[in-house]
Design an enzyme around this catalytic site. Structure first.
Site, PDB file in Angstrom:
ATOM      1  N   SER A   1       1.059  -0.734   0.453  1.00 32.09           N
ATOM      2  CA  SER A   1      -0.014   0.049  -0.125  1.00 32.09           C
ATOM      3  C   SER A   1       0.984   1.250   0.316  1.00 32.09           C
ATOM      4  O   SER A   1       2.506   1.665  -0.948  1.00 32.09           O
ATOM      5  CB  SER A   1      -1.174   0.280   0.978  1.00 32.09           C
ATOM      6  OG  SER A   1      -2.334   0.947   1.635  1.00 32.09           O
TER       7      SER A   1
ATOM      8  N   ASP B   1      -7.753  -2.709  -7.560  1.00 32.23           N
ATOM      9  CA  ASP B   1      -7.740  -2.595  -5.940  1.00 32.23           C
ATOM     10  C   ASP B   1      -8.322  -2.205  -5.184  1.00 32.23           C
ATOM     11  O   ASP B   1      -8.910  -0.651  -5.778  1.00 32.23           O
ATOM     12  CB  ASP B   1      -6.382  -1.918  -5.540  1.00 32.23           C
ATOM     13  CG  ASP B   1      -5.794  -1.456  -4.928  1.00 32.23           C
ATOM     14  OD1 ASP B   1      -6.155  -0.767  -3.891  1.00 32.23           O
ATOM     15  OD2 ASP B   1      -4.586  -1.917  -4.786  1.00 32.23           O
TER      16      ASP B   1
ATOM     17  N   HIS C   1      -6.177  -5.334  -1.478  1.00 36.27           N
ATOM     18  CA  HIS C   1      -5.227  -4.832  -1.915  1.00 36.27           C
ATOM     19  C   HIS C   1      -4.895  -5.697  -0.337  1.00 36.27           C
ATOM     20  O   HIS C   1      -4.653  -5.475   0.334  1.00 36.27           O
ATOM     21  CB  HIS C   1      -5.823  -3.512  -1.191  1.00 36.27           C
ATOM     22  CG  HIS C   1      -4.998  -2.512  -0.319  1.00 36.27           C
ATOM     23  ND1 HIS C   1      -4.254  -1.773  -1.943  1.00 36.27           N
ATOM     24  CD2 HIS C   1      -4.891  -1.549   0.528  1.00 36.27           C
ATOM     25  CE1 HIS C   1      -4.259  -0.701  -0.781  1.00 36.27           C
ATOM     26  NE2 HIS C   1      -3.623  -1.040  -0.068  1.00 36.27           N
TER      27      HIS C   1
END
Length: 399
Positions: free
Chosen positions: A174, A270, A337
């Site tokens: 991330s 995502d 994600h």
């Protein structure tokens, strides 16, 4: 009846503990106390921190440095809120974290990196380790020093043996995946030319896309992050010489210039980007997207069509990387994600696959030059191996 039920619960508890033991193990925290005198501190002025599990056997001189994720703060108000949490203060961090997935120490779960020195760097600056403002306003005591934190942590690891690395990887998830892109060449520069160095970015390829209301929400947000943290001087000059610094926070505008081999792991849908770039709360005042964002199975045909358009934009942004044989790519059709930190998505019998390859195999083959890997999945819902995320309606993570 009660005893039978208690027995069932105990069996379930034992099974859960066995699974936890099999899939992950706890690693204690290390504070970089000497970073404080260098001004390399978290938002609240506390020392940076990481978790370190030492390598063994043939992996003793191999190093995998993984950067934690956790969004960004874009102004004094949001950074003050962040300062009270583990994402802005090492005082708020848990003392142990579980290592699994690409951080696992078991060959079965992590065949290519299990015996490396594996480090998870905690994220406490709010700008993907790019901030560098000397002045600290006594009224709020906020320290925007992410770039210094990155340097101090790397210096600490080099002193602990990373300077002798034969193989080295910078990875992240991330906002940490964005860090591994932004700092990839800086990481390479730490080592002699003979060291094999590559970077992995998991869910870090955030794109500049308009939201469902037509506003440039994320572009504005990133510009504020960069301005607040004084990040411009730590973004690639090859980008900032052409574009505004805020745009250079997006990989699509700056990653082409990265010379170190880079592997992008990302879901084309995502879940963080769908929730926060495509359909943030500010662009959806009536909550039309709320249920869809929690579970892709709840999305209407119109919403799925909008998400297919987002995928097209994502793939177009990915093209900004250019064509290079040194790059790797695993772009699946999942609503997910961060897929490298969790065992279930990194490597397990039911893990997501692309071209018959798990993420672990694709990344390992690419790192060791056994075979290249640049694959983009077909459109949702074509991949039955996906672990599509389902979110709790009480948890909010919007920018």
């Amino acid at each position: 009846m009660v005893a039978a039920r208690m027995g069932q619960w105990l069996n379930l508890l034992v099974c859960a503990l066995i699974l936890l033991k099999a899939d992950g193990f706890n690693v204690g925290i290390t504070y970089v106390e000497n970073a404080v005198v260098k001004g390399a501190v978290c938002l609240d002025g506390s020392p940076p921190a990481y978790h370190f599990d030492k390598g063994f056997g043939a992996g003793i001189n191999n190093w995998l440095v993984h950067i934690e994720g956790g969004g960004w703060c874009n102004n004094v108000t949001t950074c003050l809120e962040r300062k009270k949490t583990r994402l802005g203060s090492s005082k708020q961090m848990v003392k142990v974290v579980a290592f699994s997935g690409m951080l696992s120490n078991k060959q079965k779960f992590n065949p290519d990196f299990y015996n490396w020195n594996r480090i998870k760097v905690r994220y406490c600056d709010g700008a993907s380790f790019t901030g560098d403002v000397e002045a600290v306003n006594p009224a709020n005591n906020l320290h925007f020093r992410g770039a210094r934190v990155f340097q101090a942590v790397m210096e600490d690891l080099m002193a602990k043996g990373m300077k002798n690395a034969q193989n080295a990887v910078l990875s992240g998830c991330s906002a940490g995946g964005l860090t591994s892109i932004l700092h990839c060449d800086n990481f390479r520069a730490l080592f002699p030319v003979g060291t094999k160095v590559k970077c992995f970015a998991d869910a870090g390829y955030f794109i500049n896309a308009k939201d469902v209301s037509g506003a440039s929400h994320i572009e504005q947000f990133y510009a504020q992050v960069v301005a607040t943290h004084g990040s411009a001087k730590h973004l690639p000059a090859s980008c900032t010489s052409r574009l505004s610094p805020g745009l250079c926070f997006f990989p699509q505008y700056m990653a082409r210039q990265i010379t170190t081999p880079l592997f992008i792991i990302n879901a084309a849908y995502d879940s963080w980007q769908i929730k926060n770039i495509l359909a943030p709360g500010v662009a959806d005042p009536h909550g039309t997207w709320h249920s869809c964002k929690l579970d892709i199975n709840n999305c209407s045909p119109t919403q799925l069509q909008t998400m297919q358009s987002f995928r097209t934009q994502f793939l177009n942004a990915l093209a900004g990387l250019g064509i290079s044989s040194s790059r790797g790519m695993f772009i699946d059709a999942c609503y997910a994600h961060c897929q490298t930190e969790m065992q279930e998505t990194w490597l397990r019998t039911d893990s997501p696959v692309l071209g018959k390859s798990s993420i672990a195999k694709a990344v390992g083959d690419w790192y060791y030059d056994r075979s290249p890997f640049q694959k983009i999945d077909c459109a949702y819902p074509c991949n039955p191996t996906c672990h599509n995320r389902v979110f709790d309606s009480n948890v909010h993570s919007e920018v």
